[in-house]
Design a protein around this motif. Structure first.
Motif, PDB file in Angstrom:
ATOM      1  N   LEU A   1      -5.494   3.028  -1.911  1.00 43.77           N
ATOM      2  CA  LEU A   1      -6.369   3.399  -1.168  1.00 43.77           C
ATOM      3  C   LEU A   1      -6.413   4.677  -0.533  1.00 43.77           C
ATOM      4  O   LEU A   1      -7.031   4.851   0.621  1.00 43.77           O
ATOM      5  CB  LEU A   1      -6.514   2.248   0.048  1.00 43.77           C
ATOM      6  CG  LEU A   1      -6.482   0.660  -0.274  1.00 43.77           C
ATOM      7  CD1 LEU A   1      -6.412  -0.165   0.911  1.00 43.77           C
ATOM      8  CD2 LEU A   1      -7.744   0.258  -1.147  1.00 43.77           C
ATOM      9  N   GLY A   2      -5.601   5.454  -0.999  1.00 40.74           N
ATOM     10  CA  GLY A   2      -5.549   6.915  -0.458  1.00 40.74           C
ATOM     11  C   GLY A   2      -4.729   7.142   0.525  1.00 40.74           C
ATOM     12  O   GLY A   2      -4.676   7.945   1.618  1.00 40.74           O
ATOM     13  N   TRP A   3      -3.621   6.210   0.855  1.00 41.42           N
ATOM     14  CA  TRP A   3      -2.635   5.994   1.904  1.00 41.42           C
ATOM     15  C   TRP A   3      -1.913   7.310   1.734  1.00 41.42           C
ATOM     16  O   TRP A   3      -1.619   8.022   0.780  1.00 41.42           O
ATOM     17  CB  TRP A   3      -1.754   5.066   1.713  1.00 41.42           C
ATOM     18  CG  TRP A   3      -0.756   5.000   2.551  1.00 41.42           C
ATOM     19  CD1 TRP A   3       0.733   5.287   2.745  1.00 41.42           C
ATOM     20  CD2 TRP A   3      -0.920   4.209   3.912  1.00 41.42           C
ATOM     21  NE1 TRP A   3       1.114   5.077   3.785  1.00 41.42           N
ATOM     22  CE2 TRP A   3       0.370   4.511   4.525  1.00 41.42           C
ATOM     23  CE3 TRP A   3      -1.798   3.598   4.781  1.00 41.42           C
ATOM     24  CZ2 TRP A   3       0.672   3.855   5.973  1.00 41.42           C
ATOM     25  CZ3 TRP A   3      -1.658   3.191   5.787  1.00 41.42           C
ATOM     26  CH2 TRP A   3      -0.610   3.323   6.664  1.00 41.42           C
ATOM     27  N   ARG A   4      -1.605   8.308   2.665  1.00 37.58           N
ATOM     28  CA  ARG A   4      -0.968   9.422   2.509  1.00 37.58           C
ATOM     29  C   ARG A   4       0.326   9.732   3.518  1.00 37.58           C
ATOM     30  O   ARG A   4       0.450  10.838   3.974  1.00 37.58           O
ATOM     31  CB  ARG A   4      -1.900  10.652   2.887  1.00 37.58           C
ATOM     32  CG  ARG A   4      -2.841  10.493   4.148  1.00 37.58           C
ATOM     33  CD  ARG A   4      -3.882  11.823   4.025  1.00 37.58           C
ATOM     34  NE  ARG A   4      -4.354  11.957   5.394  1.00 37.58           N
ATOM     35  CZ  ARG A   4      -5.291  11.224   5.794  1.00 37.58           C
ATOM     36  NH1 ARG A   4      -5.899  10.182   4.869  1.00 37.58           N
ATOM     37  NH2 ARG A   4      -5.855  11.179   7.018  1.00 37.58           N
ATOM     38  N   MET A   5       0.862   8.654   3.979  1.00 35.40           N
ATOM     39  CA  MET A   5       2.015   8.621   4.599  1.00 35.40           C
ATOM     40  C   MET A   5       1.916   9.268   6.077  1.00 35.40           C
ATOM     41  O   MET A   5       2.900   9.851   6.634  1.00 35.40           O
ATOM     42  CB  MET A   5       3.150   9.298   3.989  1.00 35.40           C
ATOM     43  CG  MET A   5       3.483   8.732   2.431  1.00 35.40           C
ATOM     44  SD  MET A   5       4.299   7.351   2.540  1.00 35.40           S
ATOM     45  CE  MET A   5       3.987   6.484   1.064  1.00 35.40           C
ATOM     46  N   SER A   6       0.792   9.265   6.633  1.00 37.44           N
ATOM     47  CA  SER A   6       0.600   9.877   7.748  1.00 37.44           C
ATOM     48  C   SER A   6       1.100   8.953   9.036  1.00 37.44           C
ATOM     49  O   SER A   6       0.894   7.936   9.015  1.00 37.44           O
ATOM     50  CB  SER A   6      -1.012  10.242   7.939  1.00 37.44           C
ATOM     51  OG  SER A   6      -1.464   9.445   9.318  1.00 37.44           O
TER      52      SER A   6
ATOM     53  N   GLY B   1      -1.342   7.078  10.811  1.00 34.73           N
ATOM     54  CA  GLY B   1      -1.569   5.784   9.927  1.00 34.73           C
ATOM     55  C   GLY B   1      -0.466   4.667  10.118  1.00 34.73           C
ATOM     56  O   GLY B   1      -0.598   3.542  10.301  1.00 34.73           O
TER      57      GLY B   1
ATOM     58  N   ALA C   1       1.479   4.117  -3.177  1.00 35.87           N
ATOM     59  CA  ALA C   1       0.997   5.571  -2.741  1.00 35.87           C
ATOM     60  C   ALA C   1       2.280   6.273  -3.356  1.00 35.87           C
ATOM     61  O   ALA C   1       2.151   7.213  -4.099  1.00 35.87           O
ATOM     62  CB  ALA C   1       1.015   5.975  -1.460  1.00 35.87           C
ATOM     63  N   THR C   2       3.576   5.677  -3.207  1.00 35.51           N
ATOM     64  CA  THR C   2       4.704   6.482  -3.848  1.00 35.51           C
ATOM     65  C   THR C   2       4.813   6.444  -5.197  1.00 35.51           C
ATOM     66  O   THR C   2       4.830   7.619  -6.131  1.00 35.51           O
ATOM     67  CB  THR C   2       5.914   5.597  -3.431  1.00 35.51           C
ATOM     68  OG1 THR C   2       6.058   5.607  -2.027  1.00 35.51           O
ATOM     69  CG2 THR C   2       7.373   6.277  -4.082  1.00 35.51           C
TER      70      THR C   2
ATOM     71  N   ILE D   1       0.916  -1.102  -0.139  1.00 30.31           N
ATOM     72  CA  ILE D   1      -0.052   0.068   0.034  1.00 30.31           C
ATOM     73  C   ILE D   1       0.901   1.303  -0.047  1.00 30.31           C
ATOM     74  O   ILE D   1       0.615   2.182  -0.988  1.00 30.31           O
ATOM     75  CB  ILE D   1      -1.119  -0.086   1.123  1.00 30.31           C
ATOM     76  CG1 ILE D   1      -2.099  -0.948   0.919  1.00 30.31           C
ATOM     77  CG2 ILE D   1      -1.657   1.284   1.227  1.00 30.31           C
ATOM     78  CD1 ILE D   1      -2.795  -1.372   2.056  1.00 30.31           C
TER      79      ILE D   1
END
Lengths: 183, 507
Positions: B252-257, B260, B216-217, B212
């Motif tokens: 899935l909208g992963w934003r490296m938070s 998260g 995102a990358t 995932i």
């Protein structure tokens, strides 16, 4: 990509490296903010302490999953083999718990794995198609080699000037206002 | 555990690829002192996080290496042959295979067990080595997990088609038939369905979850180059938009938070924890298919551990078979898959190969010690009967060849490791064949029969290799082949305490 109204979602600040990010997180934590987050291309070690995060709740979801799986396996095998239609096979007892253990184990593992991944996604509010941060061009590098802190305007302590100067004094290399994306 | 950290200068020399062996070969990660930690990322990629992103994403974003095209053509042809053979089997019946009485389990079960065994390396590398904090696994885990998924797909095909009337395959699952009769939950064959089904599902989830952040990358890089277009003949494809959409959905909208990441890391270690006993259970359950049957040569308690050791053995061999060519085909992969990584894998092959050899010896000893005439005969016939050649191939490939890795040259020379890994794959296939062909000599001498496969058996098996390789090449083409975020995490730059670097990323 365009926002119709110009509501302020929050402030995004960039930091040099994992050490600077950790240091800045400690400052934001100590200033008492709650609606904020750090963004990094990999989970920076010990950042949870710098951010003051509580233990993750994923573990509870997994143990619930394991118990559910176990229970399903026991009920399924007991009901089908000993209650609904018992058949004698090789003289084995109808309720043969020893021979039911492999499936009990497998189903416990299966449901707890579902719990781990789907629980993790649910706790993170994923999947989602869009996020105000995705409008920032600079933020694209969060998945490459850039480190950020974002503080949301919803936070009770948020003020455009004070929050900005806190992030600056913590060593930010750049600061950007993020607009709310209202469709 | 105390580990001596090398002085900074040594680390820098190693990172720059200077610490080569005395004869100037190797990439410098093989150190004479085993307590010295070799760097996990070397060469150009060790320079910065951005270089790692460039190297790994570059494989998915640019055209594949030239050898990819002929390999894909061959692999997909064989996959097509498998489809034809399966179609022929379904319209005709299992009579097209070489099954007879007494050998009513043939290549289908041999191939099933072999493929499931190969599928063990992925979750072993990602789960067990994760719990044991073996950080060198970072460069091979994605690769091995992908291999696991595709191997289990091939494995699952065989029990699905060997039931003969495939339209009754639904009875593998707990669904009552028209008389209200349920499956027999006291049978190992049903345990197998649950074990392999769970293993496939959990491996798939584990693999996907690991990807995932890397998707995102790829998504963020695709968005940065959204207007990219490519021409395929007459058609112009907006590859930038297709990639951004595809990777966007997969991420899935992963934003490296970090909030998260915090849940993610917890979920990852818990998945590793539950996958560890799962790996060990799957091949144990597969071995029950044989061990629970009251047949001489099968009814032994050594089967579960012996099958598991063999599975790890063959799985590591298959990872090496795929990894060594990929490592020389894809530019920059040697920065992650170092000589040290290969050496570590060779050591595991030697250990598990020796365990398998011990099990072969123990089986024989117990057959003699049991004082059971039929048990003893089963083993003597296995080694000296009409299938002596299969037994001979099994022993020489599984027990003798992996012992060459005691020599340092052997375990540090990639082309040689590749050849040995092929031998191990062959040997492990024959181990399964030896077990199944035990059926040819049962209790009654009058009913002994020789089993040989037909061309359908052979082509179905070769076809399954084609299916495996086709899926694998597609994975190499479009997916992140290395765990980008995990690699960044084991680099020295990732430490939040840069001046206190004596724990070397070993968290």
């Amino acid at each position: 990509m365009t926002s119709k109204s110009s509501n302020n979602w929050g402030i995004l600040a960039q930091y040099e490296d994992p050490a600077a990010l950790t240091h800045a997180c400690e400052k934001v934590r100590d200033a008492g903010y709650s609606k904020w987050d750090a963004y990094c291309p990999f989970p920076v070690h010990d950042l949870n302490e710098a951010m003051g995060l509580p233990r993750s709740k994923v573990g509870w979801i997994v143990i619930t999953g394991a118990c559910t799986g176990l229970l399903i396996a026991v009920l399924l095998q007991w009901w089908t083999s000993a209650v609904d239609y018992p058949i004698t096979v090789a003289g084995k007892p109808f309720w043969a718990w020893e021979q039911f253990t492999p499936i009990m184990f497998e189903l416990a593992v299966l449901v707890s794995a579902f719990g781990a991944i789907f629980g993790m996604l649910a706790l993170n509010g994923l999947p989602r198609l869009s996020h105000p941060l995705f409008d920032s061009e600079r933020f694209l590098r969060a998945s490459d080699d850039a480190f950020f802190i974002a503080i949301e305007s919803k936070d009770a302590r948020y003020s455009e000037t004070a929050t900005r100067s806190l992030l600056e004094s913590a060593g930010a290399t750049s600061i950007e206002l993020i607009q709310e994306d209202q469709a | 555990m105390s580990v001596v950290a090398p002085p900074d200068e040594t680390i820098n020399r190693l990172r720059a690829g200077l610490g080569q062996q005395a004869d100037g070969s190797g990439d410098g990660t093989i150190t004479s002192d085993p307590a010295v930690r070799a760097p996990l990322v070397i060469g150009k990629s060790a320079g910065s996080f951005h270089e790692v992103t460039e190297t790994v994403c570059g494989w998915a974003e640019s055209k594949p290496p030239l050898a990819w095209y002929p390999l894909f053509a061959i692999a997909s042809t064989f996959a097509g042959i498998a489809t034809l053979m399966i179609a022929y089997l379904i319209v005709t019946g299992v009579g097209v295979w070489g099954l007879n009485n007494p050998v009513d389990w043939g290549w289908a079960i041999v191939n099933f067990v072999w493929w499931v065994g190969i599928g063990h390396a992925g979750t072993l590398i990602s789960a067990i080595l994760c719990i044991l904090k073996q950080n060198w696994r970072t460069s091979i885990n994605r690769f091995a997990e992908a291999m696991t998924i595709f191997a289990v797909i091939c494995a699952g095909t065989f029990p699905g088609i060997h039931v003969g009337r495939v339209w009754f395959a639904w009875f593998l699952f707990p669904i009552p038939n028209s008389n209200g009769i349920w499956q027999n939950f006291r049978s190992p064959l049903l345990w197998d369905v649950f074990a392999v089904g769970t293993y496939f599902t959990v491996s798939l989830l584990f693999w996907y979850m690991g990807m995932i952040p890397d998707f995102a990358t790829l998504r963020d890089r695709a968005i940065a180059r959204l207007e990219r277009k490519e021409k395929f003949g007459f058609i112009t494809v907006p590859v930038g938009k297709v990639a951004a959409f595809g990777y966007g959905i997969l991420s899935l909208g992963w934003r490296m938070s970090f909030r998260g990441w915090w849940n993610y890391e917890k979920a990852y270690i818990l998945l590793a924890g539950i996958a560890t006993p799962l790996v060990l259970s799957v091949h144990s359950v597969v071995s029950f298919d044989f061990a629970v049957a009251i047949l001489p040569g099968w009814h032994t308690t050594i089967f579960p551990p012996y099958f598991v050791a063999g599975a790890i053995f063959s799985g590591f061999a298959m990872v090496l078979t795929l990894l060594i060519p990929a490592r020389s085909m894809y530019p920059g992969m040697k920065d992650f898959v170092t000589d040290r990584t290969l050496e570590n894998m060779c050591k595991i092959i030697t250990v598990t190969g020796t365990m398998v050899g011990f099990a072969y010896g123990m089986e024989f000893f117990i057959a003699w010690y049991s004082a059971s005439y039929y048990e003893q005969q089963a083993f003597i016939i296995r080694a000296t009967g009409s299938y002596w050649w299969a037994y001979f191939i099994m022993i020489s490939c599984n027990v003798i060849t992996p012992q060459v890795f005691w020599l340092k040259w052997a375990r540090t020379t990639p082309w040689f490791i590749f050849i040995i890994s092929i031998f191990v794959n062959i040997g492990m296939w024959f181990e399964r064949f030896v077990i199944v062909s035990t059926l040819s000599a049962d209790f009654m001498t009058s009913s002994h029969g020789y089993y040989s496969p037909t061309y359908v058996d052979v082509l179905t098996f070769c076809g399954s290799l084609g299916i495996f390789l086709t899926l694998f090449l597609l994975f190499c083409r479009f997916f992140p082949m290395q765990a980008i975020s995990e690699l960044k995490n084991v680099m020295p730059q990732a430490s939040p305490h840069p001046h206190n670097d004596d724990h070397g990323g070993g968290h």
